[in-house]
Design an enzyme around this catalytic site. Structure first.
Site, PDB file in Angstrom:
ATOM      1  N   GLU A 162      -9.537  -8.713   0.627  1.00 39.95           N
ATOM      2  CA  GLU A 162      -9.130  -9.468  -0.556  1.00 39.95           C
ATOM      3  C   GLU A 162      -7.801 -10.175  -0.345  1.00 39.95           C
ATOM      4  O   GLU A 162      -7.625 -11.337  -0.696  1.00 39.95           O
ATOM      5  CB  GLU A 162      -8.961  -8.530  -1.757  1.00 39.95           C
ATOM      6  CG  GLU A 162     -10.223  -7.900  -2.252  1.00 39.95           C
ATOM      7  CD  GLU A 162      -9.922  -6.877  -3.326  1.00 39.95           C
ATOM      8  OE1 GLU A 162     -10.667  -6.855  -4.309  1.00 39.95           O
ATOM      9  OE2 GLU A 162      -8.949  -6.102  -3.188  1.00 39.95           O
TER      10      GLU A 162
ATOM     11  N   LYS B 279       5.444  12.827  -7.954  1.00 37.79           N
ATOM     12  CA  LYS B 279       6.518  13.312  -8.834  1.00 37.79           C
ATOM     13  C   LYS B 279       7.240  14.514  -8.219  1.00 37.79           C
ATOM     14  O   LYS B 279       7.476  15.545  -8.872  1.00 37.79           O
ATOM     15  CB  LYS B 279       5.973  13.693 -10.216  1.00 37.79           C
ATOM     16  CG  LYS B 279       5.319  12.548 -10.975  1.00 37.79           C
ATOM     17  CD  LYS B 279       6.324  11.504 -11.406  1.00 37.79           C
ATOM     18  CE  LYS B 279       5.680  10.416 -12.254  1.00 37.79           C
ATOM     19  NZ  LYS B 279       6.632   9.351 -12.634  1.00 37.79           N
TER      20      LYS B 279
ATOM     21  N   GLY C 262      -6.804  -2.265   0.899  1.00 34.67           N
ATOM     22  CA  GLY C 262      -6.288  -2.495  -0.440  1.00 34.67           C
ATOM     23  C   GLY C 262      -4.832  -2.915  -0.412  1.00 34.67           C
ATOM     24  O   GLY C 262      -4.195  -2.968   0.640  1.00 34.67           O
ATOM     25  N   VAL C 263      -4.293  -3.202  -1.593  1.00 33.17           N
ATOM     26  CA  VAL C 263      -2.930  -3.699  -1.722  1.00 33.17           C
ATOM     27  C   VAL C 263      -1.988  -2.538  -1.985  1.00 33.17           C
ATOM     28  O   VAL C 263      -2.318  -1.611  -2.723  1.00 33.17           O
ATOM     29  CB  VAL C 263      -2.837  -4.722  -2.871  1.00 33.17           C
ATOM     30  CG1 VAL C 263      -1.420  -5.225  -3.035  1.00 33.17           C
ATOM     31  CG2 VAL C 263      -3.788  -5.885  -2.612  1.00 33.17           C
ATOM     32  N   GLY C 264      -0.795  -2.582  -1.385  1.00 34.73           N
ATOM     33  CA  GLY C 264       0.217  -1.579  -1.691  1.00 34.73           C
ATOM     34  C   GLY C 264       0.924  -1.067  -0.456  1.00 34.73           C
ATOM     35  O   GLY C 264       0.608  -1.438   0.680  1.00 34.73           O
TER      36      GLY C 264
END
Length: 502
Positions: A293, A407, A268-270
């Site tokens: 992809e 967070k 995946g992207v990131g």
């Protein structure tokens, strides 16, 4: 004759973006090129945004449906969102302005599997496609189109749209010719035939896109770069995730469940995905192939050092430094990189046949292996499911990866029950955080909970997760298959909304 526009018929249709945009009408369904920040139109989105603002100043409503391959860039999705020009968007987004408008209810958003986007449009599920706006690298004398840095859904948009506007981008390297494989063998049920692709390196289509020149109403020339966000430097958390994953793959090879050169990989992207690719580069694996992809910087690294021999994708997703490297060495990459249509890169038939190893990110996972990859606190969309469902559901082996907290530790990525389900427990095999790896294959739900808590949850949350499972089991002694306390299952999310900490 313009070297980039060598077809006389289409060269006669060259106009400015401001002239071309007059062909787009209020309420039109517009199919644009673009997948990540690559291959999207550079001039038309801004011209359309200005036309919308002018119409609104006259008191006229002007909004369009926007269909693409995936996300685009700030000067496409972003400028159109700022102009409040979008009424409906599909199939994916990542722009912060557009995300706010989706979550505020201003824009209707169809978050769909990328493998479905072109075929569902072709089935007529979304209505007629009025106009396609597609970036290309060049137009050949016979009217064939050299694709640019992404293919996405361009073939379908060009085939199905009533009208077409082409953007010829001189920034895209003319050497792109030969980097693409556009399959024209698709058909509607019941006339479909098997897709004859059995290896990622195979070509099964054409090097070019086709368009009926009679449908082309305008050609616009541009010279502007793609815009992809730079990747964050590798941090300790991402490195640990990558190490867990690589160690697991080495163990799979040792157990004879996988060949020494693995099976084709998808990522995946990131930033975390890019870190996993960097982990493969530091491993002993060589001669790998990718069927994915997006080609990110990490895949260029793998191609450069010999870890990867070949990469099939539908788009680039390179940082500025990655683009510079690619441009300087483009001839070296020819024959090692192939860009296909999205309906091929994400096709379930091919993913299952090739036996992919699929690695995708997640927002959160629950005790039994359900994964949320799209929604924050159950309601607010982040980006979308993209292709993760296409790959995970059909993979030989799939991984979902994430830091164990977010967070600053206020949010646990492992929760009693996910606040939104994108990938059910039936489709999730391995969960990885910096804490460790949970192999869920062959495990019942209660066993899954045990390994997920022990191996992937942050130590600050493990006792609370164990306590939840124990009390759920005690409260429902006749429902021990997947025990839950329904009045507490989403209480961690509510506590975060109320107090800022789970």
């Amino acid at each position: 004759m313009n070297a980039r526009i060598a077809c006389p018929t289409l060269a006669a249709k060259v106009v400015t973006a401001e002239e071309a945009v007059t062909h787009i009408r209020p309420g039109d369904r517009v199919g644009m090129s673009g997948f990540t920040g690559a291959g999207y139109p550079k001039a038309m989105p801004g011209a359309l945004a200005e036309r919308v603002r002018e119409a609104r100043a006259r008191g006229e409503e002007f909004r369009v449906d926007l269909w693409t391959g995936a996300s685009t860039a700030p000067d496409a999705d972003g400028v159109l969102a700022e102009a409040h020009a979008i009424s409906r968007r599909l199939p994916y987004n990542s722009d912060p302005t557009l995300r706010r408008e989706i979550n505020s209810g201003e824009v209707e958003y169809l978050d769909i599997h990328l493998s479905h986007s072109a075929q569902h449009m072709w089935f007529g599920f979304y209505g007629n496609l009025d106009i396609a706006v597609v970036e290309v690298t060049a137009i050949l004398p016979d009217g064939r189109l050299v694709p640019s840095s992404s293919v996405g859904n361009n073939k379908t948009w060009l085939d199905q749209a009533d009208k077409v506007i082409l953007e010829v981008n001189h920034w895209q390297p003319r050497e792109f010719e030969g980097f693409h494989d556009v399959y024209y063998g698709t058909a509607l049920p019941p006339y479909r035939q098997p897709i004859q692709l059995t290896d990622p390196t195979q070509r099964i289509g054409d090097e070019y896109l086709r368009v009926d020149p009679r449908k082309v109403v305008a050609v616009v020339e541009t010279n502007a770069p793609d815009r992809n966000a730079a990747f964050a430097p590798l941090d300790e958390t991402s490195i640990q995730i990558a190490e867990h994953l690589v160690d697991f793959l080495q163990a799979e090879v040792a157990a004879d469940r996988m060949p020494r050169d693995l099976l084709p990989i998808q990522s995946g992207v990131g930033n975390v995905a890019n870190a996993v690719l960097a982990g493969l580069s530091r491993s002993t694996f060589k001669g790998l192939a990718a069927f994915t992809e997006v080609i990110q910087d990490g895949m260029l690294d793998l191609l450069d050092d010999g870890t990867l021999d070949f990469a099939s994708a539908t788009s680039f997703g390179l940082s500025d430094a990655g683009v510079k490297r690619f441009m300087e060495r483009i001839d070296d990459y020819k024959g090692k990189i192939l860009l296909r249509s999205e309906e091929i890169s994400n096709h379930p038939e091919l993913i299952r046949r090739l036996g992919l190893i699929c690695m995708n990110g997640m927002i959160e996972a629950d005790l039994y292996g359900n994964v949320n990859s799209t929604h924050v606190m159950g309601s607010a969309i982040m980006n979308g499911i993209g292709g993760s469902g296409d790959f995970a559901r059909n993979a030989y082996l799939n991984f979902f990866v994430s830091p164990s907290t977010a967070k600053g530790g206020a949010i646990s990525s492992i929760v009693p029950m996910v606040s939104h389900v994108d990938h059910t427990e039936h489709d999730v095999m391995v969960i990885v955080t910096e804490q460790g790896l949970a192999d869920l294959r062959g495990l019942s739900p209660r066993k899954r909970a045990e390994v997920i808590i022990n191996n992937t949850a942050h130590p600050d949350y493990r006792d609370a997760l164990r306590d939840y499972v124990d009390r759920a089991a005690a409260a429902r002694p006749n429902a021990l298959h997947t025990p839950h306390l329904l009045n507490e299952a989403l209480s961690w999310h509510q506590r975060y909304l109320d107090t800022g900490h789970m």
